[in-house]
Design an enzyme around this catalytic site. Structure first.
Site, PDB file in Angstrom:
ATOM      1  N   PRO A 118      38.544  39.934  34.087  1.00 15.31           N
ATOM      2  CA  PRO A 118      37.974  40.157  35.423  1.00 15.31           C
ATOM      3  C   PRO A 118      39.025  40.694  36.389  1.00 15.31           C
ATOM      4  O   PRO A 118      40.166  40.217  36.404  1.00 15.31           O
ATOM      5  CB  PRO A 118      37.506  38.761  35.843  1.00 15.31           C
ATOM      6  N   CYS A 119      38.639  41.700  37.162  1.00 17.63           N
ATOM      7  CA  CYS A 119      39.636  42.466  37.896  1.00 17.63           C
ATOM      8  C   CYS A 119      39.736  42.118  39.371  1.00 17.63           C
ATOM      9  O   CYS A 119      40.582  42.651  40.067  1.00 17.63           O
ATOM     10  CB  CYS A 119      39.344  43.954  37.750  1.00 17.63           C
ATOM     11  N   GLN A 120      38.906  41.215  39.889  1.00 15.80           N
ATOM     12  CA  GLN A 120      38.957  40.930  41.319  1.00 15.80           C
ATOM     13  C   GLN A 120      40.337  40.440  41.753  1.00 15.80           C
ATOM     14  O   GLN A 120      40.765  40.680  42.870  1.00 15.80           O
ATOM     15  CB  GLN A 120      37.918  39.866  41.704  1.00 15.80           C
TER      16      GLN A 120
END
Length: 413
Positions: A118-120
């Site tokens: 996940p890139c957040q």
């Protein structure tokens, strides 16, 4: 050629690899709605292979329940979708499930691992809102879990996808650590920022695509050919019926034939019904703002700043930053701006270009901007579906990456 998809989301990256002829051994995803989307897509591909897509159509029409639909699919196939968070506590259990699938399928080794944590945690916007730049966010260290899969299954090649912000997070230290971990696991790596609009996707979306291969293979990063075309965003959306805010068509018909673009890139076939054309409701103030934003774009071809709106509709106290918080999806350009997961919160950044409709784009319109085919069904609430779409890798881009990975695997054998 087989692969494991980690942090699989709704399966945009995986869809591209399936189209390129790869076989998914397992998808691992923690979100329940995204996991169900993966199950439904796996079922679609199974039924397509069996020439039984009428069962899929019955499900889309609501004639059979999800439980009845899944009961038509071998349970062993649904077991390849693993709904678990990847963590120190769960990883051995996930390994066992993948090994069980490999044993059932008679698979001795894994050719490829794909996916991106996940890139957040390292997105530029995410860091801007956090005074500590998310240095201690546990999501910054999910790459270590990814490396554990590389050490366990030893694929020849892997594809690690993420946002450009990963390169600069922690003043570049995070990416240095990632590279070191991957090198120590026995892989040569190279990372490049690729733009989906260069792959025929009608959306400008930049992503870091890191490709690694076992050191002994002496491979190199593929050269991707840029696709030049004359298509415009309106080629994606002109066949939809007009909609008011809050309306929905769960299963219906288009109002025009598919455009050349939709046919060429296999987004819509003549047989596809219109599904999930679902719009969110808007209040009168937002619709009035949408009118101004669309009007200025149509007349002047520029983005309206928030401070240019009539004062009676300006409700935000912050008038120094985020002045482009309302943005039209311009139909007369060759690509739209980036679709991100924030689309699940509100549609202000994705206003439909038709001044008669005064709404944000629908679920299906967002899916098309991401190059998902019209037969791709997303499970979950409207908010969950928008999140899945916003987080996805465009399948059209993924397919072209997959074709080059296939060449690398052939060269290595």
């Amino acid at each position: 050629m087989n692969y494991i998809d980690l942090f699989a989301g709704a399966g945009g990256l995986s869809e591209g690899f399936i189209r390129a002829g790869f076989f998914p051994v397992a998808h691992v995803e923690m979100d329940v709605s995204a996991t169900q989307t993966l199950c439904t897509r796996v079922a679609y591909h199974y039924l397509k292979k069996k020439n039984q897509l009428e069962i899929y159509q019955q499900y889309l029409q609501g004639k059979i329940s999800q439980e009845q639909f899944y009961s038509t699919i071998p349970n062993s196939l649904l077991q390849t979708i693993i709904n678990q968070e990847i963590s120190d506590e769960s990883i051995d259990c996930i390994f066992e499930k993948i090994e069980m699938v490999m044993k059932l399928k008679g698979i001795d080794s894994i050719d490829l691992i794909i996916g991106g944590p996940p890139c957040q945690a390292y997105s530029l916007v995410g860091r801007a809102r956090d005074p500590y730049s998310k240095e201690h966010d546990p999501r910054n260290y999910l790459y270590k879990q990814y490396v554990k899969f590389l050490k366990k299954f030893k694929p020849k090649i892997f594809v690690f996808e993420n946002v450009p912000g990963i390169l600069n997070a922690g003043k570049g230290k995070l990416f240095e650590d990632i590279q070191q971990y991957l090198n120590e696991a026995g892989y040569e790596i190279e990372a490049k920022i690729l733009d989906s609009s260069k792959f025929g996707v009608l959306q400008q979306r930049k992503r870091v695509i890191l490709i690694g291969w076992k050191k002994k293979l002496r491979l190199s990063y593929p050269q991707f050919q840029e696709i030049a075309h004359h298509y415009l965003v309106k080629d994606l959306i002109r066949d939809f019926p007009e909609m008011k805010p809050g309306e929905r068509i769960d299963y219906g018909s288009y109002v025009k034939e598919p455009s050349e673009y939709l046919k060429k890139y296999k987004i819509r076939s003549d047989k596809d019904p219109l599904i999930q054309h679902i719009t969110r409701p808007h209040n009168d103030r937002d619709r009035e703002i949408y009118y101004y934003v669309i009007d200025v774009w149509n007349r002047e071809k520029r983005r309206l700043k928030y401070t240019e709106l009539p004062e009676r509709v300006q409700t935000h106290g912050n008038k120094e930053s985020f002045l482009d918080r309302f943005k039209v999806v311009a139909q007369d350009l060759h690509f739209s701006h980036t679709v991100v997961a924030h689309i699940a919160k509100d549609g202000h950044y994705y206003i439909h270009p038709d001044i008669q409709q005064l709404r944000s784009i629908s679920v299906r319109e967002a899916a098309r901007l991401q190059s998902f085919p019209d037969n791709y069904y997303f499970e979950g609430s409207r908010t969950a579906v928008f999140t899945q779409i916003g987080n996805a890798v465009p399948p059209l881009m993924a397919e072209q990456i997959a074709q080059e990975i296939k060449k690398m695997l052939i060269a290595s054998s």
